[in-house]
Scaffold this motif. Structure first.
Motif, short mmCIF file in Angstrom:
data_model
loop_
_atom_site.label_atom_id
_atom_site.label_comp_id
_atom_site.label_asym_id
_atom_site.label_seq_id
_atom_site.Cartn_x
_atom_site.Cartn_y
_atom_site.Cartn_z
N ASN A 61 -4.13 9.63 2.59
CA ASN A 61 -3.54 8.03 2.54
C ASN A 61 -4.34 7.21 3.06
OD1 ASN A 61 -1.20 9.38 1.38
ND2 ASN A 61 -0.37 9.96 3.45
N ALA A 62 -5.52 7.49 3.70
CA ALA A 62 -6.22 6.43 4.36
C ALA A 62 -6.81 5.63 3.19
CB ALA A 62 -7.67 7.38 4.99
N ILE A 63 -7.12 4.17 3.67
CA ILE A 63 -7.49 3.17 2.70
C ILE A 63 -9.05 2.96 3.21
CG2 ILE A 63 -5.40 2.02 2.38
CD1 ILE A 63 -6.12 -0.06 4.32
N SER A 64 -9.77 2.36 2.29
CA SER A 64 -11.02 2.02 2.65
C SER A 64 -11.45 1.00 3.66
CB SER A 64 -11.90 1.73 1.52
OG SER A 64 -11.79 0.51 1.35
N ILE A 65 -12.39 1.19 4.63
CA ILE A 65 -12.52 0.24 5.74
C ILE A 65 -12.99 -1.03 5.18
CG2 ILE A 65 -15.19 0.92 5.75
CD1 ILE A 65 -12.75 -0.07 8.96
N GLU A 66 -13.34 -1.07 3.88
CA GLU A 66 -13.76 -2.71 3.15
C GLU A 66 -12.45 -3.17 3.03
OE1 GLU A 66 -15.21 0.21 2.47
OE2 GLU A 66 -17.39 -0.17 2.99
N LEU A 67 -11.33 -2.36 2.30
CA LEU A 67 -10.11 -2.94 2.05
C LEU A 67 -9.31 -3.26 3.26
CD1 LEU A 67 -7.90 -3.42 -0.01
CD2 LEU A 67 -6.96 -0.98 0.19
N ASP A 69 -10.77 -4.25 6.02
CA ASP A 69 -11.33 -5.55 6.66
C ASP A 69 -10.81 -6.79 5.83
OD1 ASP A 69 -13.24 -6.58 8.27
OD2 ASP A 69 -14.32 -6.98 6.58
N SER A 70 -11.02 -6.63 4.52
CA SER A 70 -10.47 -7.86 3.74
C SER A 70 -8.91 -8.24 3.91
CB SER A 70 -10.56 -7.72 2.23
OG SER A 70 -9.99 -6.64 1.65
N LEU A 71 -8.31 -7.26 4.06
CA LEU A 71 -6.80 -7.45 3.94
C LEU A 71 -6.34 -7.98 5.84
CD1 LEU A 71 -5.05 -4.38 2.29
CD2 LEU A 71 -5.35 -6.95 1.51
N VAL A 72 -7.02 -7.31 6.57
CA VAL A 72 -6.69 -7.82 7.90
C VAL A 72 -6.91 -9.39 8.38
CG1 VAL A 72 -8.95 -6.99 9.26
CG2 VAL A 72 -6.42 -6.73 10.17
N LYS A 73 -8.07 -9.84 7.55
CA LYS A 73 -8.49 -11.12 8.00
C LYS A 73 -7.67 -11.84 7.16
CE LYS A 73 -13.27 -9.94 8.80
NZ LYS A 73 -14.65 -9.63 8.10
N VAL A 74 -7.24 -11.67 6.04
CA VAL A 74 -6.12 -12.57 4.99
C VAL A 74 -4.64 -12.52 5.65
CG1 VAL A 74 -5.51 -13.28 2.81
CG2 VAL A 74 -7.80 -12.30 3.30
N ASN A 75 -4.09 -11.38 5.60
CA ASN A 75 -2.67 -11.29 5.86
C ASN A 75 -2.55 -10.05 6.60
OD1 ASN A 75 -0.03 -11.43 5.99
ND2 ASN A 75 0.07 -12.32 3.74
N PRO A 76 -2.63 -9.92 7.82
CA PRO A 76 -2.43 -8.76 8.62
C PRO A 76 -0.98 -8.24 8.70
CG PRO A 76 -2.89 -10.61 10.27
CD PRO A 76 -3.14 -11.08 8.76
N THR A 77 -0.01 -9.18 8.29
CA THR A 77 1.58 -8.68 8.38
C THR A 77 1.63 -7.96 7.13
OG1 THR A 77 1.95 -10.50 9.49
CG2 THR A 77 3.88 -9.59 8.52
N ALA A 78 1.20 -8.59 5.80
CA ALA A 78 1.23 -7.94 4.64
C ALA A 78 0.61 -6.52 4.79
CB ALA A 78 0.56 -8.57 3.56
N LEU A 79 -0.56 -6.42 5.36
CA LEU A 79 -1.26 -5.22 5.62
C LEU A 79 -0.43 -4.13 6.27
CD1 LEU A 79 -3.87 -3.35 5.53
CD2 LEU A 79 -4.55 -4.50 7.58
N ALA A 80 0.11 -4.56 7.29
CA ALA A 80 0.68 -3.60 8.14
C ALA A 80 2.16 -3.15 7.23
CB ALA A 80 1.18 -4.44 9.29
N LYS A 81 2.57 -4.16 6.53
CA LYS A 81 3.89 -3.86 5.86
C LYS A 81 3.56 -2.76 4.42
CE LYS A 81 7.89 -6.18 3.79
NZ LYS A 81 8.25 -7.48 3.05
#
Lengths: 209, 316
Positions: A61-67, A69-81
């Motif tokens: 279930n792990a996501i790539s570090i690149e994905l 990195d891109s999500l945490v910079k744009v929308n950390p809440t959506a990434l968490a969800k």
């Protein structure tokens, strides 16, 4: 008369089936084994079982570090969800990540800095603390444990296992090298730290650069 | 026609009757008990008062009971609460194991119990337990402790009440970090019973036995303030770093003034409000709750203290 006989037989069958239905139930062997280990509460055995039989499935279930990195910079809440896990009430979320990265030893020896563009990620390389690895896996449920000390004992065992099985591979390496890893990152959706730590659950040294 | 009208009126009356039965507003006489381990510590006063205030806002009559850190007193309170027809208990236990029997008695009487901050050592007895993530909070404190002491020196530890799980979760979280550094040496470890005066007394004695203490790790802020008084009296405030846990008003101020090094900010208001809201939901018919709900604890140091206020975040 026939009608009464049919009714009696039908009722008997119905009661029999109902008793049978309540007496027999199906459960996955994995789940059964885990429940038994939690019930006996032997944290080392429970973590051994998890490490040998469940960790690989969980790491799928792990996501790539690149994905990440891109999500945490744009929308950390959506990434968490979408990918994050948290046990209770917290602004901190844990996410499983994976990747292949060039690294170098930090001068303290505690951490490895990933040399990857402008990102600032560090793989924990000496000691592992906290509940990050346990919580990111999403495998252990706090409600299964008698008390929070037992639940925290799981973290202690997982962290010890990481030091023994994962970080021991990092002894006697050159200054720069490449690794393939899967691990856990914890971050706060309120304020994402500029330097994020990865707790490795799996790590393979690929080559020296 | 007359008969039809009568039937319609009767149907309306029946619907209105059942609607009033299902009304989401609690009856004015519904009472919620707030049982607190001790009101001799401002942190628990905030916990109890916030729970009472939230329950009152939700339309209940809320009453606070002070167990004075005495399990027998707590049992007396439970006996009275059960006999007096309370609808729910918002509970801060005195003892992880000893309090289980009280919660079982309430459960047997059909009264749901929601634990806050302190845990009981049992599953499926309390309806839910909202607890600070003490272990993780003390891991963060341990990491700061190692950093500020440059991973070397001598320290002492003031434990909380020995029968309380919070005491050991905090101590174990702290030691899971500092025990990895062989140049950090623990000279003594003793209970200050989460009490300021007791901590003052214990710290005075430790300072006499060990003149070379560099730091003290305290299991709560009341003990940190007691330790600070002892250190101040010994004239060693410049040498000894003091760590607490709670996020109490006097310690937040002391961190700003540089008297205390750091604390772990718990969120008693969040825990108290959550249990009051859970109790309200239970009374209104919802019976499925997560058994244990950990609440994150945050590290407060001089570097980030401006973000925090006593018992929570600034501006919240």
């Amino acid at each position: 008369m026939n009608y009464r006989k049919v009714l009696t037989i039908s009722l008997t069958i119905l009661i029999g089936l109902s008793a049978l239905y309540n007496a027999i139930y199906f459960e996955k062997l994995d789940a059964r084994k885990q429940k038994e280990l939690v019930k006996k509460f032997k944290p080392k055995e429970l973590v051994d079982y998890f490490w040998k039989n469940q960790l690989s499935k969980v790491l799928n279930n792990a996501i790539s570090i690149e994905l990440f990195d891109s999500l945490v910079k744009v929308n950390p809440t959506a990434l968490a969800k979408q990918y994050g896990k948290t046990v209770g009430i917290s602004s901190n979320y844990c996410v499983l990540v994976k990747g292949e990265v060039n690294v170098k030893m930090d001068e303290s020896g505690d951490l490895i800095v990933i040399d990857k563009g402008n990102s600032d990620y560090k793989i924990v390389a000496k000691f592992v603390f906290s509940n990050t690895a346990r919580d990111a896996t999403g495998y252990f449920n706090v409600d299964d444990f008698q008390n929070s000390m037992d639940f925290n004992a799981i973290s202690t065992e997982i962290n010890a296992r990481i030091v023994k099985d994962v970080l021991s591979k990092l002894a006697s390496l050159p200054a720069n090298f490449k690794v393939r890893f899967a691990g856990a990152i914890e971050y706060s959706i309120e304020s994402v730290s500029k330097s994020l730590e990865i707790v490795p659950l799996k790590l393979e040294v690929l080559k020296s650069e | 026609m007359k008969q039809l009208l009568s039937k319609i009126l009767l149907a309306i009356c029946i619907v209105a009757f059942f609607a009033s039965c299902n009304s989401s507003k609690p009856k004015s006489k519904d009472k919620i008990a707030v049982v607190i381990s001790t009101l001799n510590n401002p942190w628990f006063v905030v916990l109890g008062e916030t729970a009472k205030q939230r329950a009152t806002e939700l339309g209940y009559e809320a009453v606070i009971f002070d167990s004075q850190n005495n399990p027998s007193k707590e049992t007396e309170h439970f006996d009275n609460i059960i006999a007096s027809g309370y609808k729910a208990i918002l509970f801060n236990p005195t003892d992880a194991k000893g309090s289980v029997v009280n919660v079982k008695a309430a459960k047997k009487a059909g009264i749901p119990v929601f634990c806050m901050d302190r845990e009981i050592d049992a599953k499926d007895v309390a309806t839910s337990q909202i607890l600070s993530d003490n272990y993780s909070g003390c891991v963060a404190l341990g990491q700061d402790f190692v950093k500020k002491l440059n991973a070397k020196g001598s320290y002492v530890e003031l434990l909380g009440i020995v029968g309380d799980n919070n005491t050991w979760n905090r101590s174990k979280g702290f030691h899971s970090v500092v025990d990895n550094y062989p140049n950090l040496k623990m000279l003594a470890q003793q209970s200050g019973e989460f009490d300021r005066n007791k901590a003052l007394e214990v710290m005075e004695s430790m300072l006499q036995s060990h003149p070379n203490i560099d730091a003290v790790f305290c299991g709560n802020d009341a003990m940190a303030m007691g330790a600070y008084q002892a250190v101040l009296a010994a004239g060693k405030t410049d040498k000894i770093k003091i760590y607490g846990f709670d996020g109490a008003a006097d310690v937040v101020d002391a961190i700003k003034a540089g008297k205390i090094e750091a604390t772990g900010m718990q969120f008693p208001k969040i825990m108290a409000k959550t249990v009051a809201e859970y109790a309200d939901k239970y009374i209104k018919g919802e019976h499925n709750f997560q058994q244990k709900v950990p609440v994150a604890v945050e590290l407060v140091t001089k570097e980030n203290v401006e973000k925090y206020a006593p018992y929570g975040k600034a501006g919240k």
